[in-house]
Write an enzyme that holds these catalytic residues in place. Structure first.
Site, PDB file in Angstrom:
ATOM      1  N   LYS A   1      13.339   2.747 -46.689  1.00 25.14           N
ATOM      2  CA  LYS A   1      12.651   3.615 -45.730  1.00 25.14           C
ATOM      3  C   LYS A   1      13.291   3.529 -44.353  1.00 25.14           C
ATOM      4  CE  LYS A   1       8.116   3.904 -47.545  1.00 25.14           C
ATOM      5  NZ  LYS A   1       6.750   3.449 -47.584  1.00 25.14           N
TER       6      LYS A   1
ATOM      7  N   ASN B   1      -7.870   8.105 -45.375  1.00 25.92           N
ATOM      8  CA  ASN B   1      -7.525   6.779 -45.886  1.00 25.92           C
ATOM      9  C   ASN B   1      -8.264   5.721 -45.077  1.00 25.92           C
ATOM     10  OD1 ASN B   1      -5.737   5.766 -43.628  1.00 25.92           O
ATOM     11  ND2 ASN B   1      -4.670   7.657 -44.177  1.00 25.92           N
TER      12      ASN B   1
ATOM     13  N   ASP C   1       0.465  12.049 -46.409  1.00 27.87           N
ATOM     14  CA  ASP C   1       1.717  12.680 -46.819  1.00 27.87           C
ATOM     15  C   ASP C   1       1.484  14.104 -47.302  1.00 27.87           C
ATOM     16  OD1 ASP C   1       3.397  10.543 -46.253  1.00 27.87           O
ATOM     17  OD2 ASP C   1       2.815   9.516 -48.100  1.00 27.87           O
TER      18      ASP C   1
ATOM     19  N   LYS D   1      14.815   6.893 -42.653  1.00 27.38           N
ATOM     20  CA  LYS D   1      14.249   7.486 -41.434  1.00 27.38           C
ATOM     21  C   LYS D   1      15.098   7.184 -40.196  1.00 27.38           C
ATOM     22  CE  LYS D   1       9.637   7.469 -43.429  1.00 27.38           C
ATOM     23  NZ  LYS D   1       8.326   8.041 -43.271  1.00 27.38           N
TER      24      LYS D   1
ATOM     25  N   PHE E   1       6.258   1.717 -39.759  1.00 26.35           N
ATOM     26  CA  PHE E   1       5.523   0.747 -40.563  1.00 26.35           C
ATOM     27  C   PHE E   1       5.646   1.135 -42.023  1.00 26.35           C
ATOM     28  CE2 PHE E   1       2.944  -2.197 -38.006  1.00 26.35           C
ATOM     29  CZ  PHE E   1       3.415  -1.811 -36.748  1.00 26.35           C
TER      30      PHE E   1
HETATM   31  N1  CTP Z   1       5.003   8.598 -41.292  1.00 30.39           N
HETATM   32  C1  CTP Z   1       5.130   9.690 -40.472  1.00 30.39           C
HETATM   33  N2  CTP Z   1       4.769  10.933 -40.937  1.00 30.39           N
HETATM   34  C2  CTP Z   1       4.329  11.099 -42.204  1.00 30.39           C
HETATM   35  C3  CTP Z   1       4.196   9.974 -43.048  1.00 30.39           C
HETATM   36  C4  CTP Z   1       4.548   8.721 -42.553  1.00 30.39           C
HETATM   37  O1  CTP Z   1       5.550   9.552 -39.333  1.00 30.39           O
HETATM   38  N3  CTP Z   1       3.997  12.301 -42.625  1.00 30.39           N
HETATM   39  C5  CTP Z   1       5.382   7.269 -40.767  1.00 30.39           C
HETATM   40  C6  CTP Z   1       4.284   6.227 -40.810  1.00 30.39           C
HETATM   41  O2  CTP Z   1       3.512   6.234 -39.635  1.00 30.39           O
HETATM   42  C7  CTP Z   1       5.052   4.942 -40.968  1.00 30.39           C
HETATM   43  C8  CTP Z   1       6.293   5.356 -41.738  1.00 30.39           C
HETATM   44  O3  CTP Z   1       6.404   6.774 -41.552  1.00 30.39           O
HETATM   45  O4  CTP Z   1       5.457   4.407 -39.731  1.00 30.39           O
HETATM   46  C9  CTP Z   1       6.264   5.033 -43.191  1.00 30.39           C
HETATM   47  O5  CTP Z   1       5.120   5.593 -43.774  1.00 30.39           O
HETATM   48  P1  CTP Z   1       4.805   5.423 -45.322  1.00 30.39           P
HETATM   49  O6  CTP Z   1       3.586   6.192 -45.650  1.00 30.39           O
HETATM   50  O7  CTP Z   1       4.867   3.969 -45.666  1.00 30.39           O
HETATM   51  O8  CTP Z   1       6.095   6.038 -45.966  1.00 30.39           O
HETATM   52  P2  CTP Z   1       6.413   7.477 -46.492  1.00 30.39           P
HETATM   53  O9  CTP Z   1       7.564   7.972 -45.699  1.00 30.39           O
HETATM   54  O10 CTP Z   1       5.204   8.343 -46.484  1.00 30.39           O
HETATM   55  O11 CTP Z   1       6.905   7.170 -47.982  1.00 30.39           O
HETATM   56  P3  CTP Z   1       6.036   6.778 -49.298  1.00 30.39           P
HETATM   57  O12 CTP Z   1       4.690   7.440 -49.178  1.00 30.39           O
HETATM   58  O13 CTP Z   1       6.857   7.309 -50.415  1.00 30.39           O
HETATM   59  O14 CTP Z   1       5.913   5.296 -49.347  1.00 30.39           O
END
Ligand code: CTP
Length: 403
Positions: A342, A218, A285, A346, A328
């Site tokens: 979120k 990304n 993800d 979490k 974040f």
């Molecule tokens: N995060 C993490 N581990 C992952 C994905 C995300 O620790 N595998 C953390 C990111 O660093 C961020 C937070 O979770 O601080 C939110 O990440 P985000 O991508 O916005 O949310 P997701 O939980 O992945 O949900 P979605 O993709 O459905 O928005």
């Protein structure tokens, strides 16, 4: 030594300059300190003057340069080292050669710089530089450890091509890194809740391997996380930055990773003894279910289907009492509702929301606009530099730690 008493001690920085080729960077350092609103007072050794004339430092520091000549030739009086030591709040030696480091470690005071060091009571920072073999020599390593044990901040050397033409670790930290260390030392007198705390920050976007040459990634630049790591460091925290975008010459620990799994492992290790975790990284993800060892060939294919599997949620898996966690949420649109969900899902202490579709902010940019969701309510920070956003986030973390 008239003149020294006129300047504000709080903003005066003793800059010890010794005879290393990296001295050209010290000129930039002194200029940078002036830009930071500080008063550099340069003390040079005789060897330093073979590389750069005192006039250069006098011009950039807008102050007389102190050296062995000025110490003995009447202009400074008999106690120039004592007066210089009293005139400043922090001392930085850059470049610090093996020779001067050895003198500092053993208390030899045979020139104005080393005598000033012995007389100085405040925080001291050294930026070593030398050939890699000299740097690795037991004598040098022993001296560096001795100095560190006594509370001297020894900035890490950088890896790369050295002036002697050889490759290795021994390049002086960058002027920016040294400036940050000076600002931290000055700020440490006003100790807030982050001082002395262990803070782990993640940054950058992870890369998930498809095959030997391709990955899913990304556009995250790692700038927001870097700004947060810098801010925590400035507030006196012991910082570990786990990142896919390692900066050169950071003043704190940097662990370089590539994939979500590597980041999860590094964060797992680092948070064991941490007080705060800031997950600013854009973690993938999903990752390809299979990591092809070779290269997927186009051949006669018209389409290619990759099976993706979920990665571990690092933030969610690190929950434990005593660890303050910051997440974040970069959302496409003003989706504060998603951010709130979120934060709850979490179980984190602070969530920083930003809208990636907003004009001129977010991914890759130097600016951001954020809303912080705290236990007490929501705090909006209008569009500003990522450094200013990091400042606001650190304020919230400090409030959380104190409360
Ligand atoms: N995060 C993490 N581990 C992952 C994905 C995300 O620790 N595998 C953390 C990111 O660093 C961020 C937070 O979770 O601080 C939110 O990440 P985000 O991508 O916005 O949310 P997701 O939980 O992945 O949900 P979605 O993709 O459905 O928005």
């Amino acid at each position: 030594m008239s003149g020294l008493h006129d300047v504000s001690v709080a903003r005066t920085v003793l800059v010890g300059v010794t005879g290393g080729i990296a001295i050209y960077k010290s000129v930039e350092l002194v200029r940078g300190l002036v830009k930071d609103g500080l008063r550099p007072l340069v003390v040079t050794t005789e060897a330093a003057q073979r590389f750069v004339m005192p006039l250069t430092f006098a011009a950039v520091s807008q102050a007389p340069v102190l050296d062995d000549q000025s110490a003995w030739q009447g202009s400074g009086g008999w106690f120039q080292h004592i007066e210089a030591a009293r005139a400043a709040s922090v001392m930085v030696v850059a470049p610090a050669t093996a020779n001067t480091l050895a003198k500092m470690a053993t208390g030899i005071a045979d020139n104005l710089l080393t005598a000033t060091y012995l007389a100085f009571r405040g925080p001291v920072i050294v930026a070593p530089t030398m050939n890699w073999a000299m740097h690795q020599h037991d004598a040098t390593q022993h001296n560096l450890r001795l100095l560190a044990d006594r509370g001297v901040e020894v900035l890490p050397t950088e890896q790369g091509e050295l002036a002697c033409g050889e490759e290795g670790s021994g390049r002086m930290a960058s002027p920016e890194t040294i400036r940050l260390a000076v600002r931290r030392a000055l700020a440490a007198s006003a100790r807030g809740p982050l001082a002395g705390k262990r803070v782990v920050v993640t940054s950058g976007g992870t890369r998930e391997r498809i095959d030997a040459v391709r990955f899913i990634g990304n556009r995250s630049s790692g700038k927001m996380g870097r700004a947060l790591a810098d801010e925590a460091y400035l507030r006196g925290a012991t910082v570990t930055l786990v990142t896919t975008q390692p900066p050169t010459g950071a003043a704190y620990d940097v662990v370089s990773v590539e994939s979500a799994a590597e980041m999860a492992a590094a964060v797992g290790d680092a948070v064991r003894s941490a007080d705060v975790l800031v997950m600013a990284a854009a973690v993938a993800d999903f990752r390809p279910a299979v990591d092809e060892r070779g290269k997927i060939e186009r051949g006669e294919r018209e389409t290619l289907t990759l099976e993706l599997v979920r990665t571990v949620d690092i933030l969610a898996s690190t929950a434990r009492p005593g660890l303050y966690r910051v997440g974040f949420a970069a959302e496409a649109g003003p989706r504060l509702d998603r951010a709130r969900a979120k934060k709850a899902a979490k179980g984190i202490d602070l969530l920083v929301f930003n809208d990636i579709l907003a004009e001129g902010v977010g991914i890759g940019s130097d600016e951001n606009e954020i809303t912080m969701l705290t236990a007490e309510g929501e705090v909006h920070v209008p569009r500003t530099s990522k450094a200013a956003c990091a400042h606001a986030v650190a304020d919230q973390i400090e409030k959380g730690l104190a409360g």
